[in-house]
Design a protein around this motif. Structure first.
Motif, PDB file in Angstrom:
ATOM      1  N   PHE A 733       0.825  -1.217   0.000  1.00  0.00           N
ATOM      2  CA  PHE A 733       0.000   0.000   0.000  1.00  0.00           C
ATOM      3  C   PHE A 733       0.853   1.258   0.000  1.00  0.00           C
ATOM      4  O   PHE A 733       0.554   2.226  -0.706  1.00  0.00           O
ATOM      5  CB  PHE A 733      -0.938  -0.009   1.220  1.00  0.00           C
ATOM      6  CG  PHE A 733      -2.022  -1.058   1.124  1.00  0.00           C
ATOM      7  CD1 PHE A 733      -2.947  -1.044   0.066  1.00  0.00           C
ATOM      8  CD2 PHE A 733      -2.131  -2.066   2.050  1.00  0.00           C
ATOM      9  CE1 PHE A 733      -3.932  -2.014  -0.019  1.00  0.00           C
ATOM     10  CE2 PHE A 733      -3.102  -3.039   1.966  1.00  0.00           C
ATOM     11  CZ  PHE A 733      -4.007  -3.018   0.922  1.00  0.00           C
ATOM     12  N   ILE A 734       1.923   1.258   0.783  1.00  0.00           N
ATOM     13  CA  ILE A 734       2.776   2.447   0.856  1.00  0.00           C
ATOM     14  C   ILE A 734       3.472   2.688  -0.491  1.00  0.00           C
ATOM     15  O   ILE A 734       3.603   3.831  -0.935  1.00  0.00           O
ATOM     16  CB  ILE A 734       3.818   2.270   1.980  1.00  0.00           C
ATOM     17  CG1 ILE A 734       3.128   2.248   3.348  1.00  0.00           C
ATOM     18  CG2 ILE A 734       4.838   3.403   1.950  1.00  0.00           C
ATOM     19  CD1 ILE A 734       2.362   3.514   3.675  1.00  0.00           C
ATOM     20  N   ARG A 735       3.926   1.634  -1.152  1.00  0.00           N
ATOM     21  CA  ARG A 735       4.590   1.819  -2.445  1.00  0.00           C
ATOM     22  C   ARG A 735       3.631   2.385  -3.491  1.00  0.00           C
ATOM     23  O   ARG A 735       4.026   3.179  -4.330  1.00  0.00           O
ATOM     24  CB  ARG A 735       5.174   0.479  -2.916  1.00  0.00           C
ATOM     25  CG  ARG A 735       6.483   0.102  -2.233  1.00  0.00           C
ATOM     26  CD  ARG A 735       7.169  -1.069  -2.899  1.00  0.00           C
ATOM     27  NE  ARG A 735       6.399  -2.299  -2.765  1.00  0.00           N
ATOM     28  CZ  ARG A 735       6.481  -3.112  -1.709  1.00  0.00           C
ATOM     29  NH1 ARG A 735       7.290  -2.819  -0.711  1.00  0.00           N
ATOM     30  NH2 ARG A 735       5.759  -4.221  -1.650  1.00  0.00           N
ATOM     31  N   ARG A 736       2.383   1.944  -3.473  1.00  0.00           N
ATOM     32  CA  ARG A 736       1.419   2.535  -4.418  1.00  0.00           C
ATOM     33  C   ARG A 736       1.257   4.035  -4.186  1.00  0.00           C
ATOM     34  O   ARG A 736       1.265   4.837  -5.130  1.00  0.00           O
ATOM     35  CB  ARG A 736       0.082   1.829  -4.265  1.00  0.00           C
ATOM     36  CG  ARG A 736       0.085   0.393  -4.775  1.00  0.00           C
ATOM     37  CD  ARG A 736      -1.283  -0.225  -4.570  1.00  0.00           C
ATOM     38  NE  ARG A 736      -1.298  -1.632  -4.997  1.00  0.00           N
ATOM     39  CZ  ARG A 736      -2.366  -2.439  -4.840  1.00  0.00           C
ATOM     40  NH1 ARG A 736      -3.457  -1.987  -4.264  1.00  0.00           N
ATOM     41  NH2 ARG A 736      -2.285  -3.697  -5.260  1.00  0.00           N
ATOM     42  N   LEU A 737       1.106   4.412  -2.899  1.00  0.00           N
ATOM     43  CA  LEU A 737       0.941   5.823  -2.579  1.00  0.00           C
ATOM     44  C   LEU A 737       2.190   6.601  -2.978  1.00  0.00           C
ATOM     45  O   LEU A 737       2.095   7.718  -3.507  1.00  0.00           O
ATOM     46  CB  LEU A 737       0.673   5.959  -1.069  1.00  0.00           C
ATOM     47  CG  LEU A 737       0.385   7.396  -0.561  1.00  0.00           C
ATOM     48  CD1 LEU A 737      -0.876   7.968  -1.233  1.00  0.00           C
ATOM     49  CD2 LEU A 737       0.198   7.394   0.954  1.00  0.00           C
ATOM     50  N   TYR A 738       3.354   6.017  -2.742  1.00  0.00           N
ATOM     51  CA  TYR A 738       4.603   6.693  -3.079  1.00  0.00           C
ATOM     52  C   TYR A 738       4.728   6.894  -4.591  1.00  0.00           C
ATOM     53  O   TYR A 738       5.211   7.934  -5.043  1.00  0.00           O
ATOM     54  CB  TYR A 738       5.787   5.878  -2.542  1.00  0.00           C
ATOM     55  CG  TYR A 738       7.119   6.374  -3.040  1.00  0.00           C
ATOM     56  CD1 TYR A 738       7.686   7.546  -2.525  1.00  0.00           C
ATOM     57  CD2 TYR A 738       7.795   5.681  -4.045  1.00  0.00           C
ATOM     58  CE1 TYR A 738       8.889   7.998  -3.004  1.00  0.00           C
ATOM     59  CE2 TYR A 738       9.004   6.147  -4.515  1.00  0.00           C
ATOM     60  CZ  TYR A 738       9.551   7.309  -3.995  1.00  0.00           C
ATOM     61  OH  TYR A 738      10.758   7.756  -4.470  1.00  0.00           O
ATOM     62  N   GLN A 739       4.292   5.939  -5.372  1.00  0.00           N
ATOM     63  CA  GLN A 739       4.380   6.081  -6.829  1.00  0.00           C
ATOM     64  C   GLN A 739       3.526   7.253  -7.326  1.00  0.00           C
ATOM     65  O   GLN A 739       3.932   7.985  -8.225  1.00  0.00           O
ATOM     66  CB  GLN A 739       3.935   4.775  -7.501  1.00  0.00           C
ATOM     67  CG  GLN A 739       4.910   3.624  -7.338  1.00  0.00           C
ATOM     68  CD  GLN A 739       6.208   3.889  -8.058  1.00  0.00           C
ATOM     69  OE1 GLN A 739       6.271   4.650  -8.999  1.00  0.00           O
ATOM     70  NE2 GLN A 739       7.277   3.253  -7.548  1.00  0.00           N
ATOM     71  N   GLU A 740       2.343   7.438  -6.747  1.00  0.00           N
ATOM     72  CA  GLU A 740       1.493   8.573  -7.156  1.00  0.00           C
ATOM     73  C   GLU A 740       2.180   9.894  -6.819  1.00  0.00           C
ATOM     74  O   GLU A 740       2.214  10.817  -7.651  1.00  0.00           O
ATOM     75  CB  GLU A 740       0.150   8.468  -6.453  1.00  0.00           C
ATOM     76  CG  GLU A 740      -0.677   7.256  -6.910  1.00  0.00           C
ATOM     77  CD  GLU A 740      -2.005   7.170  -6.156  1.00  0.00           C
ATOM     78  OE1 GLU A 740      -2.235   8.056  -5.316  1.00  0.00           O
ATOM     79  OE2 GLU A 740      -2.766   6.224  -6.431  1.00  0.00           O
ATOM     80  N   PHE A 741       2.690   9.992  -5.581  1.00  0.00           N
ATOM     81  CA  PHE A 741       3.394  11.226  -5.214  1.00  0.00           C
ATOM     82  C   PHE A 741       4.607  11.458  -6.119  1.00  0.00           C
ATOM     83  O   PHE A 741       4.891  12.603  -6.487  1.00  0.00           O
ATOM     84  CB  PHE A 741       3.865  11.134  -3.757  1.00  0.00           C
ATOM     85  CG  PHE A 741       2.748  11.355  -2.763  1.00  0.00           C
ATOM     86  CD1 PHE A 741       1.882  12.464  -2.855  1.00  0.00           C
ATOM     87  CD2 PHE A 741       2.523  10.462  -1.740  1.00  0.00           C
ATOM     88  CE1 PHE A 741       0.860  12.643  -1.951  1.00  0.00           C
ATOM     89  CE2 PHE A 741       1.502  10.641  -0.828  1.00  0.00           C
ATOM     90  CZ  PHE A 741       0.655  11.740  -0.922  1.00  0.00           C
TER      91      PHE A 741
END
Length: 1724
Positions: A733-741
């Motif tokens: 979940f954190i990696r997905r959010l990081y990719q958007e940012f």
């Protein structure tokens, strides 16, 4: 002596056998008179009851004791040596066909080649052995009795020099069986070479021969079997070609030989077809063999086709061409084939003789004759008749030599003897060769036109029917029988005439362009008469070789003995005195039978007579000769029986005592063992009970802990799984959010960058337009201002303004000079204060000069240039700012990438843990393979040694070829020598370079002076082939062109200046000028010394600053800017320093001159002003006016200042002004160069910005993942480029550093030259001279010499150097002196001097070693010095690997400018060559000592009585007292080794190298000793084994005493140690065989079997080694992988290793003795 005394127990006898003829047996029960049976034991341990009686069998023959058993090797035969002392020898190997004569002759030659060797590296002995496979290929063939039968006779004469080394050989051949080329009987073959070529026909080089299988050719398929079991014809051809190559036959000549042989095969397949009339024939045109025959021989096919079927008849009137019948044509074809092969055979023999020929004077020779054996087949023809005739001649020679020599022995010893008639075969020879004999009638019948074989047979019947050696067969009229000495032989008459004629038609010979053939094959028999000239040693070989079963055939052996005449010899010996002993040998052997009273008699001869008269009552059984005792048959056996009884009785007493002692010891051991076993048993039971209690308790604890661990592991596994699942889910979940940012952030960055780029581009465009406008406006204003300044500069007011300050300064100087003169006259002690005042005034003057310079240059172009420079710098700063901005953007992206990398690293931690676990498992599994790793290391070490050995062999081969080349040069020079005296050119050095090594340059590529010299040395043609030399020359041409232009410009300026000053008078030289120059030079020297110290400090600071700057992580451009800035500062400082130095020196000179003139000023009148003006001319013609003005100025000067100081000051100021003007011009040029450099840098920055802009555009089109990957690649590329830039920067700094050092050395050298010139020059007396005392410099360990003294240096240190001249000094003193000279050449950066000295040194060492090639001391001396020079080049090379053991002072002495790694390799190769020569010299000195010291000398005197002796004991051909081999003892050998080691230690040779020399010498001792042990039966005994082991122990003790036991020398002696042990161990049971197999690991199977076969028992207590025991050994060792070579290679050399051994000696402490006369060397 009764019969019962001889036929007692343990006596050995011979019994008849129907199959083996004779069998050996031993009596196991005493025989008594009247017994019907004799109890015997055979060699296979079986028993036999041998019947005895008057009707059955008589008592068997007694067998000789082992001491009288005949020798079966040629080296032990006394008559091979004694009659031929210092005389030529010949060995005739005779016997029946198939007896093994060829192999025996080959072994004899191999023995001579092994023992004799060659005196140098020409490998003559290998060439002699190489002739065997060639002659076997072209002269041997398979017959019904022998697979490798010699079908020709050969006599090889091996030549020796005075040291008995092989120097050459010569071969003569007899009776080549030419008929075998065209005909072979069933189960026979043609010569081997035909089948070898056919078997190799598939090779590419043989395609042109168009050969196929041997079955397809007539000449090779007549025997119907083309194969030999166990023989590979293709492999044999490889050996044949290798032998031809070794003998110098080139590949093209080898192919010519093969073409001729192939053409013979094709000729045999030429089809001849008979015509219908039967009187003519023609060639079959369907076949291609005739075409191939003509093509291979290069002849015309039509002519050969014509003359194969026709022949020419020549009469007195006319010439006819007659057709031949089919039979005649076939005979003519076969005769042509035989003729071609015979001439090819002769050509090969002639070439072999040329290869074996030597120009050295021959001292003696040994000849080996290998000819046909006696032959008798089912069908015997002309060839067998010639062979048997030759054997009859040889038998006659054998009879006349051996039998008569046997009878002469008795006459020489003055023993009464009745001459016995022996068989003489002269009647048989007369039957064959006398008038009207068989050969005479054969030649007569050949001359008859219509002669036939049948007519010839009838003539034989009628002429020789009454001869006792000629018989006619009962059932045949076409054959006859000759009774030869060996057997009756029936010859078939068919073909005798044709074979004797051997007609070859002239027309065919003309086509081939060959010589005439022999008329009769029997004519070659006359050449055998040459055997009677040397002192022949006749050896009858009785070996029998069968085709399939290699077992010994006793019947065939007896037949061969009869054929060789040996049985006749035995009959003569048995009738006389067959056994004979010398008096010393008899005394040593049978002294055990003597009493103590007899032993006290001093005359051994009388003691022997008394003993024999006591033991043997019949005086006819023995005779006393002058030097020997002769015995009848059986008497020695009786003496041996008495001796054995004596020993047996003594042995029984010894055994009784020893067995009782052993039993007592055994009982004590058993009792002690029983008590010990009881004690240990009781203790074992108690410990076992305690162990059971401990294990029970431990089991309970283990169960408890195991249950706890099992439950805890289950819990931890569940908990770890839950945590892992949570971690992976949260991370996802954190990696997905990081990719958007991350995507939003990148988009913002791209937008920001693009917008900023557009704005900057617009701003730059506007700024560029404004700058252009400003430039145009400023240029207009500058032009106006320039015009005004030019007008003002031409006005008079300008000059007035310039000279206003000058007048004030002149007045001030006048006053100060007056004050100084007064103070000097009054107080001389205040000179220091005066100098200080002058210094302050000089400072003021310099400031004024600077103000003047600033005023003068205010209106020049410098201002505009400086303004433009400031603008460019501003633009550069802006570019730097933009670059920093871009770098900041990249740093942000880099930070993002680093974060990404950190995340990836976190994700990989788990994988790393698993990897570690797997590694631990792999390590545990690899622990069991540690042994394999060690084996691999050992294997790698062995491969390294092999590679080193190959390299050193190449070095050795190169040295040998170099020596051979020099010898050829000497031969050529001797051939070109003309009578008369020729004077060498005076400028030619005696130590000219003759090195084959290429010239090595120490300078860089740009240093082309060496290149020009290299071209001059190499020659234009060789230099043109070298690309590097060509490029250097091109560069040198460009540099010379630039230099020419510069010199042309300077020349034009000088000419212009000379025309401008052409009318000025020359300035006269006066004493004041000389004094001024001396003062100036002295001051300049002092200033240079001070400035040198300052420059050294500045250089050290500069290096440190550059190194610190290079270590930073800044970009390459910043480093380059910093480096340029430092260089500019250094350059400016140097220039400013030079200017200031010149000014100060001028002023100081003027001050000194003024003080000197002030002392004499009172003596100058006002009238002297004109004279002063004439001397002190103005320096610049532009400042001088007309003559009246000059006088007025001079008068004004005199009026203003009587001392003339004002004029001097003015002149000094003028010089300063000129210097300032030149400095301003230089600075203006520098400003221009800097401006161009800045423009170039701006262009580079622009290109860089454009590239970065393209990268940004490319970034915008990439995906995020691709962008990350591309960024990483770009970062790697950038870092790589920066790294390369840093390396280039470091290289530039190093080059610049070397350049500065070179300049400093040049300055120092000039200062030293100035000092020397001042010291030698006669100076005028000065009233006062200002000098500065200089401290004496420390010795830096260098020696300076002039280039012209190099030849004298090499001559003194190398060419004429004797080791004892420097024995009392430092070891290796010449090496240290040479290296100190090299250091100085390196110090002054003279690469030509370094190259010349090293090359001359190497060549001189080679010449010295060549001149003293047999001097061990000289060779050791130069090996030590060569290796020390090599170590010094390593120790002082500056390489950190070689500096670890150096002192601080030694590190300061390292080479500064040159890398001599290539010369280190050359010196390493030279050291290897010197080492090999040292070993060769030492081995040559030790060679004659080894056999005598190790095998023949009696180091243990108690063994002398059991040494086997007899009438066949080997005696030396040299006198012991004359220093021969028999005179050397083990102590002499050890003393020689000690002398070698002492010489090497005294010369300072490295201990590691000395150990390798000793190891090599011990290997030579092992090889020579073991080879002689394998070749001599007389030393293969138990006593020799004991003696040999004792000798080896003495050598080991010497090694331990010299601390050399770790050198590996003992390991090289392991084979001979095991051989000595093999001679001593038991050799009877299977356990003994197993022990021998485990013991003899360093010996090959061949060597073990050879020693066992040669083993000779000393007495009857020992037994010979049985055949079954030897076969048991062979079966046990058949799977051993080893080299099948019997003899040890005596020429093998271990690869030498020169370990690095630095010297603790400091070079500055080396003292050169005056006795060396090296006064031309200067310590630096």
């Amino acid at each position: 002596m009764s019969v019962t005394e001889l036929y007692s127990r343990y006596t050995r006898v011979w019994i008849p056998d129907p199959e083996e003829v004779w069998k050996s047996a031993e009596i196991i029960k005493d025989y008594k008179e009247g017994d019907k049976v004799l109890h015997l034991k055979l060699e296979d341990e079986s028993t036999l009851e041998y019947s005895i009686g008057p009707k059955d069998n008589a008592l068997p023959f007694l067998r000789n004791p082992d001491i009288l058993v005949g020798e079966n090797d040629l080296t032990a035969l006394s008559y091979l040596h004694e009659p031929g002392d210092e005389k030529n020898q010949s060995i005739i190997v005779s016997g029946e066909s198939g007896a093994g004569k060829t192999v025996s002759a080959k072994y004899a030659m191999r023995f001579f080649a092994t023992v004799g060797g060659s005196a140098n590296d020409t490998n003559v002995e290998e060439k002699v052995l190489a002739s065997s496979p060639i002659m076997e290929a072209i002269g041997n063939a398979k017959t019904t009795r022998n697979d490798n039968s010699s079908r020709f006779g050969k006599y090889i004469q091996i030549g020796f020099d005075r040291r008995y080394h092989i120097i050459g050989a010569n071969m003569r051949t007899y009776l080549l069986e030419k008929s075998r080329v065209v005909f072979q009987a069933e189960e026979e073959r043609n010569y081997h070479i035909f089948y070898q070529l056919c078997a190799s026909s598939s090779l590419p080089e043989f395609k042109d021969l168009t050969l196929t299988s041997a079955e397809d050719f007539t000449y090779t398929s007549l025997g119907e079997n083309i194969f030999i079991e166990g023989v590979n014809d293709a492999e044999d051809l490889v050996k044949t070609r290798e032998a031809l190559t070794m003998l110098g036959v080139k590949e093209i000549h080898q192919m010519s030989i093969f073409k001729v042989i192939a053409s013979i095969l094709h000729l045999g397949n030429v089809g001849i077809v008979s015509e219908r009339d039967g009187e003519s024939c023609h060639i079959n045109r369907d076949g291609t063999h005739l075409h191939h025959f003509c093509r291979l021989l290069g002849i015309e096919q039509e002519q050969m086709e014509h003359w194969l079927c026709r022949r020419k008849l020549v009469t007195t009137a006319e010439t006819y061409v007659k057709n031949m019948s089919h039979a005649q044509a076939v005979n003519a074809r076969d005769a042509l084939a035989k003729h071609i092969y015979a001439h090819l055979f002769d050509w090969i023999v002639e070439h072999i003789n040329k290869a074996l020929h030597t120009s050295t004077k021959q001292h003696s020779f040994i000849g080996v004759l290998d000819i046909y054996g006696f032959e008798t087949f089912e069908i015997n023809s002309f060839e067998q008749f010639c062979i048997n005739y030759a054997n009859e001649k040889l038998q006659q020679q054998f009879n006349s030599h051996v039998f008569k020599l046997e009878q002469e022995e008795y006459m020489k010893e003055q023993i009464p003897w009745t001459l016995i008639d022996f068989y003489d075969n002269q009647p048989c020879i007369d039957l064959i060769e006398a008038k009207l004999g068989i050969l005479d009638l054969l030649d007569e019948e050949c001359k008859v036109p219509k002669g036939t074989d049948q007519n010839w047979a009838q003539k034989l019947y009628s002429q020789h029917s009454n001869s006792g050696h000629f018989e006619k067969p009962r059932m045949s009229n076409r054959s006859f029988i000759v009774v030869h000495f060996a057997d009756k032989v029936e010859y078939q008459c068919d073909g005798f005439l044709e074979k004797n004629r051997d007609t070859v038609y002239e027309e065919q010979i003309n086509i081939l362009k060959a010589s005439q053939s022999q008329s009769s094959e029997s004519d070659s028999l006359q050449s055998l008469s040459g055997l009677q000239s040397p002192n022949a040693s006749l050896t009858g070989d009785v070996l029998y070789a069968q085709k399939k079963d290699p077992m010994f055939d006793s019947r065939r052996a007896v037949q061969q003995l009869r054929a060789c005449g040996v049985l006749e010899t035995i009959r003569i010996s048995a009738a006389g005195y067959p056994s004979r002993w010398t008096y010393p040998d008899f005394f040593s052997r049978y002294r055990v039978l003597m009493s103590k009273k007899d032993m006290t008699i001093g005359d051994k001869k009388q003691v022997c007579k008394n003993l024999l008269e006591t033991l043997i009552k019949d005086p006819d059984k023995f005779q006393f000769g002058k030097t020997k005792i002769f015995f009848r048959a059986g008497q020695v056996a009786y003496l041996e029986k008495l001796r054995a009884d004596k020993f047996r009785f003594a042995c029984i007493n010894i055994q009784k005592t020893v067995r009782g002692w052993l039993q007592r010891i055994r009982y004590r051991k058993i009792r002690k063992s029983a008590i010990t076993l009881q004690r240990y048993g009781r203790g074992y039971l108690a410990r076992r009970y305690a162990e059971m209690l401990r294990l029970t308790r431990a089991a309970l604890i283990c169960q408890k802990q195991y249950r706890m661990v099992r439950v805890r592991r289950e819990y931890l596994r569940t908990r770890r799984a839950v945590i892992t699942i949570q971690a992976f889910a949260r991370g996802m979940f954190i990696r997905r959010l990081y990719q958007e940012f991350l995507l939003h952030h990148k988009a913002m960055i791209i937008q920001k960058t693009v917008r900023g780029w557009l704005v900057r581009k617009k701003y730059l465009r506007a700024r560029y337009a404004a700058i252009v406008i400003q430039c145009f406006y400023r240029r207009v204003r500058a032009k106006r201002q320039l015009k005004q300044l030019k007008i003002a500069a031409r006005s008079a007011e300008h000059f007035k303004n310039l000279n206003v300050g000058m007048e004030n300064k002149i007045v001030q100087l006048q006053k100060k000079m007056d004050n100084q003169s007064k103070e000097y006259k009054t107080q001389n002690e205040q000179l220091v204060v005066t100098n200080t005042t002058l210094g302050s005034e000089v400072t003021k003057l310099q400031k004024e000069v600077e103000t003047l310079r600033s005023r003068q240059t205010a209106g020049t172009q410098v201002t505009s240039l400086q303004e433009e420079l400031e603008k460019l710098r501003a633009e550069l700063q802006e570019a730097h700012a933009q670059r920093k901005q871009i770098e900041e953007e990249f740093s942000n992206e880099k930070q993002g990438l680093e974060q990404r990398v950190e995340e990836l690293e976190k994700e990989n931690t788990f994988l790393k843990k698993e990897k570690e676990e797997m590694n631990r498992r792999i390590q545990t599994s690899n622990q069991g393979q540690a042994g394999d790793v060690s084996q691999k290391e050992i294997r790698l070490q062995v491969e390294l040694d092999e590679e080193r050995q190959r390299y050193q062999n190449l070095v050795k081969e190169y040295s040998r070829l170099e020596q051979r080349y020099e010898n050829l040069q000497e031969d050529m020079s001797s051939m070109k020598f003309h009578p008369g005296h020729r004077r060498n050119p005076s400028n030619q050095s005696s130590l000219g370079s003759d090195s084959n090594y290429p010239s090595i340059s120490m300078s860089e590529v740009g240093d082309t002076d060496d290149t020009i010299q290299q071209v001059e040395e190499m020659g234009i043609e060789k230099a043109a082939m070298d690309l590097s030399v060509f490029m250097k020359l091109q560069k040198r041409v460009r540099e010379l062109e630039q230099e020419r232009k510069r010199l042309q410009t300077n020349l034009e300026k000088v000419e212009e200046l000379s025309t401008r000053k052409g009318n000025e008078p020359m300035i006269s030289t006066s004493e004041d000028d000389i004094n001024a120059d001396l003062a100036y030079n002295s001051l300049k020297r002092q200033e240079l010394e001070t400035e040198n110290k300052k420059l050294k400090n500045d250089l050290n600071e500069l290096r440190k600053a550059v190194a610190d700057r290079a270590s930073d992580n800044n970009s390459s451009n910043e480093l380059q800017e910093g480096y340029n800035l430092l260089l500019n500062q250094l350059k400016a400082a140097n220039e400013e320093l030079d200017v200031r130095k010149e000014e100060v020196l001028m002023l100081k000179t003027q001050i000194v001159n003024s003080t000197r003139q002030s002392e004499n000023i009172n003596h100058i009148d006002s009238n002297d002003v004109s004279e002063w003006t004439n001397i002190k001319k103005p320096l610049d013609s532009e400042d001088t006016g007309d003559a009246p003005d000059l006088k007025n100025k001079a008068q004004d000067w005199g009026y203003l200042n009587e001392d003339g100081e004002l004029g001097l000051a003015y002149q000094g100021l003028k010089q300063v002004a000129r210097l300032l003007e030149a400095q301003l011009q230089t600075q203006s040029r520098q400003h221009k160069d800097e401006l161009e450099a800045l423009h170039t840098q701006i262009e580079l920055l622009k290109d860089s910005l454009e590239k970065k802009q393209e990268m940004l555009d490319h970034f915008s089109t990439l995906s995020p993942d691709a962008l990350v990957e591309f960024s990483v690649q770009q970062e790697i590329t950038r870092l790589t480029n920066e790294n390369l830039d840093l390396k280039e920067l470091v290289e530039k700094l190093e080059k610049n550093e070397k350049k500065l050092k070179k300049q400093l050395r040049i300055y120092m050298k000039k200062v030293q030259e100035l000092e020397v010139s001042q010291a030698t020059k006669s100076r005028p007396e000065l009233t006062r001279q200002v000098t500065v005392q200089r401290k004496e410099k420390d010795f830096e360990g260098m020696l300076e010499y002039y280039k012209e003294d190099e030849a004298l240096l090499v001559k003194t240190l190398i060419t004429e150097m004797k080791p004892n001249a420097v024995s009392a000094t430092v070891p290796c003193l010449p090496a240290y002196i040479l290296f100190m000279c090299i250091r100085h050449a390196d110090y002054i950066n003279d690469d030509q001097k370094v190259h010349s000295l090293l090359t001359t040194t190497i060549n001189a060492i080679k010449k010295v070693l060549k001149r003293n090639n047999d001097d061990f001391e000289m060779t050791s001396f130069w090996l030590a010095n060569a290796s020390r020079v090599l170590h010094c080049l390593k120790q002082y090379s500056g390489d950190e690997a070689f500096m670890t053991q150096n002192t601080v002072k030694q590190n300061e002495h390292c080479l500064k400018n040159f890398d001599l790694a290539e010369y280190r390799q050359v010196l390493s190769d030279l050291s290897i060559q010197v080492y090999q020569q040292l070993v060769r010299v030492a081995e040559g000195i030790m060679q004659p000592m080894i056999v005598s010291a190790m095998l023949e000398s009696e180091s243990i005197p108690s063994l002398a009585g059991v040494k086997p002796m007899g009438y066949r004991n080997r005696s030396s051909s040299l006198d012991c007292e004359s220093g021969g081999p028999a005179g050397y003892t083990l102590q002499a050998l050890i003393r020689q080794l000690g002398q070698f080691y002492t010489v090497m230690a005294d010369h300072g040779l490295d201990p590691e190298i000395s150990q390798q020399v000793v190891r090599q010498l011990f290997y030579s001792i092992n090889a020579v000793t073991l080879n002689n042990l394998l070749l001599r039966k007389d030393v293969c005994s138990w006593s020799t084994g004991v003696q040999l082991r004792y000798n080896i122990s003495q050598l080991e003790e010497w090694l331990r005493g010299k601390n050399l036991h770790q050198s590996g020398a003992v390991a090289t002696m392991e084979p001979v140690i095991q051989a000595a042990q093999l001679l001593q161990v038991k050799k009877k049971t299977s356990q003994d065989a197993e022990a021998i197999c485990s013991l003899c690991t360093a010996l090959s199977l061949q060597q073990i079997v050879k020693i066992l076969n040669l083993y000779t028992p000393l007495n009857e207590f020992e037994e010979r080694v049985t055949v079954s025991f030897i076969r048991d050994i062979q079966n046990r060792l058949q799977d051993r992988i080893e080299n099948n070579q019997l003899l040890v290679d005596t020429k093998y050399t271990f690869p030498v290793l020169f370990p690095y051994t630095p010297s603790a000696l400091s070079l500055e402490t080396v003292h050169i003795p005056a006795s060396l006369s090296l006064h031309f060397l200067t310590r630096v």
